[in-house]
Design a protein around this motif. Structure first.
Motif, PDB file in Angstrom:
ATOM      1  N   ILE A   1       0.894  -1.370   0.143  1.00  0.00           N
ATOM      2  CA  ILE A   1       0.346   0.141   0.064  1.00  0.00           C
ATOM      3  C   ILE A   1       1.150   0.916  -0.134  1.00  0.00           C
ATOM      4  N   GLN A   2       0.606   1.478  -0.638  1.00  0.00           N
ATOM      5  CA  GLN A   2       1.432   3.060  -1.151  1.00  0.00           C
ATOM      6  C   GLN A   2       1.357   4.727  -0.004  1.00  0.00           C
ATOM      7  N   ARG A   3       0.111   4.362  -0.135  1.00  0.00           N
ATOM      8  CA  ARG A   3      -0.755   5.782   0.862  1.00  0.00           C
ATOM      9  C   ARG A   3      -1.660   5.269   1.460  1.00  0.00           C
ATOM     10  N   ALA A   4      -1.763   5.764   2.524  1.00  0.00           N
ATOM     11  CA  ALA A   4      -3.302   5.490   3.082  1.00  0.00           C
ATOM     12  C   ALA A   4      -4.145   6.464   3.096  1.00  0.00           C
ATOM     13  N   VAL A   5      -4.879   6.191   2.933  1.00  0.00           N
ATOM     14  CA  VAL A   5      -6.326   7.116   2.845  1.00  0.00           C
ATOM     15  C   VAL A   5      -6.872   8.638   3.527  1.00  0.00           C
TER      16      VAL A   5
ATOM     17  N   ILE B   1     -10.646   9.474  -8.590  1.00  0.00           N
ATOM     18  CA  ILE B   1     -11.154   7.874  -9.327  1.00  0.00           C
ATOM     19  C   ILE B   1     -11.163   6.899  -8.529  1.00  0.00           C
ATOM     20  N   ILE B   2     -11.276   6.340  -8.147  1.00  0.00           N
ATOM     21  CA  ILE B   2     -11.579   5.152  -7.041  1.00  0.00           C
ATOM     22  C   ILE B   2     -11.789   4.005  -7.353  1.00  0.00           C
TER      23      ILE B   2
ATOM     24  N   GLU C   1     -19.547  -9.362   4.201  1.00  0.00           N
ATOM     25  CA  GLU C   1     -20.283  -9.105   6.154  1.00  0.00           C
ATOM     26  C   GLU C   1     -19.884  -7.345   6.125  1.00  0.00           C
ATOM     27  N   ALA C   2     -20.477  -7.037   6.200  1.00  0.00           N
ATOM     28  CA  ALA C   2     -20.926  -5.575   6.643  1.00  0.00           C
ATOM     29  C   ALA C   2     -19.620  -4.818   7.872  1.00  0.00           C
ATOM     30  N   GLY C   3     -18.596  -3.956   7.917  1.00  0.00           N
ATOM     31  CA  GLY C   3     -19.341  -3.387   7.741  1.00  0.00           C
ATOM     32  C   GLY C   3     -16.691  -3.350   8.774  1.00  0.00           C
ATOM     33  N   ARG C   4     -16.081  -4.152   7.805  1.00  0.00           N
ATOM     34  CA  ARG C   4     -14.483  -4.263   8.428  1.00  0.00           C
ATOM     35  C   ARG C   4     -13.940  -2.825   7.561  1.00  0.00           C
ATOM     36  N   HIS C   5     -14.473  -2.558   6.863  1.00  0.00           N
ATOM     37  CA  HIS C   5     -13.726  -1.371   6.800  1.00  0.00           C
ATOM     38  C   HIS C   5     -14.151   0.041   7.101  1.00  0.00           C
ATOM     39  N   PRO C   6     -14.761   0.344   8.131  1.00  0.00           N
ATOM     40  CA  PRO C   6     -15.543   1.357   7.561  1.00  0.00           C
ATOM     41  C   PRO C   6     -14.835   2.747   8.011  1.00  0.00           C
ATOM     42  N   GLU C   7     -13.526   3.209   8.000  1.00  0.00           N
ATOM     43  CA  GLU C   7     -12.360   4.072   7.442  1.00  0.00           C
ATOM     44  C   GLU C   7     -12.559   4.243   6.053  1.00  0.00           C
ATOM     45  N   LEU C   8     -12.984   3.328   4.997  1.00  0.00           N
ATOM     46  CA  LEU C   8     -12.592   3.187   3.842  1.00  0.00           C
ATOM     47  C   LEU C   8     -14.329   3.670   3.285  1.00  0.00           C
ATOM     48  N   VAL C   9     -14.516   3.106   3.747  1.00  0.00           N
ATOM     49  CA  VAL C   9     -16.293   3.866   3.197  1.00  0.00           C
ATOM     50  C   VAL C   9     -16.467   4.762   3.480  1.00  0.00           C
ATOM     51  N   ALA C  10     -16.352   5.554   4.264  1.00  0.00           N
ATOM     52  CA  ALA C  10     -16.840   6.978   4.761  1.00  0.00           C
ATOM     53  C   ALA C  10     -15.301   7.631   4.304  1.00  0.00           C
ATOM     54  N   TRP C  11     -14.286   7.332   3.533  1.00  0.00           N
ATOM     55  CA  TRP C  11     -13.838   7.566   2.655  1.00  0.00           C
ATOM     56  C   TRP C  11     -13.951   8.328   1.298  1.00  0.00           C
TER      57      TRP C  11
ATOM     58  N   HIS D   1     -16.154  11.245  -2.992  1.00  0.00           N
ATOM     59  CA  HIS D   1     -17.796  10.942  -4.410  1.00  0.00           C
ATOM     60  C   HIS D   1     -18.184  12.036  -4.330  1.00  0.00           C
ATOM     61  N   ALA D   2     -18.497  12.902  -2.757  1.00  0.00           N
ATOM     62  CA  ALA D   2     -19.046  14.195  -2.519  1.00  0.00           C
ATOM     63  C   ALA D   2     -18.290  15.641  -3.541  1.00  0.00           C
ATOM     64  N   GLN D   3     -17.058  14.842  -3.257  1.00  0.00           N
ATOM     65  CA  GLN D   3     -16.148  16.255  -4.280  1.00  0.00           C
ATOM     66  C   GLN D   3     -15.848  15.653  -5.481  1.00  0.00           C
TER      67      GLN D   3
END
Length: 336
Positions: free
Chosen positions: A70-74, A82-83, A95-105, A110-112
């Motif tokens: 992984i070259q950079r943290a979100v 583009i993601i 299984e939901a909820g395993r990567h909440p920080e990625l989902v929020a990011w 997208h909002a931007q």
């Protein structure tokens, strides 16, 4: 054509991601300087700036055990264009909820204005954002039943290999494991040029699955519906699909009127009785095309169609390719 500033592309990696789609996407999106030497329609300056990103700048194990860097943290990425969430190993149900920080990011990006993409089972993480609710999407056909349970508000199109959605077409999703090729060629064609996409495809020997996932899609009937009578009819049809009038036969065995039987059968399986029969027959025809050298007209008769021309039309409508093309594509024991 993109402007002089390259589009920033984030390839999302988590423990259990598949290495091949990440490496393939990365190498194809950065291959422009090499391919430009062989085709004048390909820009020599890279139109994409690609990074592999995750929750921390470290190595994570791929599903195979090989390391993904992984070259950079979100949390260090304030803006991107583009993601892409590539294929990851998943259980039968997401299984939901395993990567909440990625989902929020992804929600923030997208909002931007960022475009959000997925390949194969990466759709699960994209769907957790809630941004696909009420929209069409696609993923690997084997992941379909579990995905529908986890995200009932997303309309799955498992017959398609590439689906775009959103008023800006800011979502792009591809289906099976190798469909990252369709996704990357779509992105190149959209943001660079169709000529560049074609040149890259020819140089890298990438394949577009123009017929979608339909040729690869097995018939997976709904059986956990709790209707014992309908389940008995499904069991009966497994070995009696070639009888002359299977719907009439099932209706008689059910003891219901034709209209009542059709309503009950469709409520349980999601298909009309005749639609279900067609799926069963074409699925069996696929098996015989793959595993035997029987003439197509004989296969047509053996699965229940005396009119071979009608069989060919139905086969192409369901599988999106003709029986002959299907056999050439999937027949077993072919020499190299």
């Amino acid at each position: 054509m993109v402007e002089d500033t390259p589009l920033h592309v984030c390839l999302v990696a988590v423990p259990g991601s598949l290495l091949l789609p990440i490496a393939g996407l990365y190498e194809v999106l950065t291959a422009f300087p090499v391919v430009a030497g062989f085709h004048e329609g390909v820009p020599s300056s890279p139109p994409f700036a690609v990074e592999i990103v995750g929750t921390a700048q470290t190595n994570v194990p791929a599903a195979s055990g090989l390391p993904i860097t992984i070259q950079r943290a979100v949390d260090r990425i304030e803006r991107t264009d583009i993601i892409i969430v590539p294929t990851m190993a998943v259980e039968e149900r997401w299984e939901a909820g395993r990567h909440p920080e990625l989902v929020a990011w992804m929600q923030r990006m997208h909002a931007q204005g960022a475009m959000l993409c997925s390949a194969c089972t990466g759709l699960g993480l994209l769907a957790e954002t809630g941004l696909l609710d009420g929209r069409q999407a696609t993923t690997h056909w084997a992941f379909g039943p579990g995905f529908r349970q986890a995200f009932p508000d997303v309309e799955l199109r498992l017959d398609e290999v590439l689906v775009t959605a959103g008023h800006r077409e800011e979502f792009a999703m591809s289906g099976g494991a190798a469909s990252w090729q369709d996704l990357v060629l779509y992105l190149i064609g959209r943001f660079v040029s169709p000529v560049a996409a074609q040149a890259i495809a020819k140089f890298e020997l990438l394949e577009r699955h123009a017929e979608g996932q339909a040729p690869y899609l097995p018939f997976l009937p709904q059986t956990q519906h709790g209707d014992a009578m309908v389940r008995n009819m499904q069991n009966w049809l497994e070995t009696n699909f070639a009888v002359a009038s299977p719907v009439t036969e099932m209706t008689g065995r059910s003891g219901l009127s034709p209209r009542a039987f059709e309503r009950r059968f469709k409520r349980a399986t999601g298909l009309s009785p005749i639609g279900y029969v067609q799926q069963v027959r074409i699925d069996e025809a696929k098996r015989r095309l793959e595993q035997t050298d029987l003439p197509i007209d004989q296969i047509s008769w053996e699965v229940g169609y005396e009119d071979a021309a009608a069989f060919r039309r139905l086969f192409k409508r369901i599988a999106r390719v003709s029986p002959g093309i299907y056999r050439r594509k999937f027949a077993t024991d072919r020499p190299a």
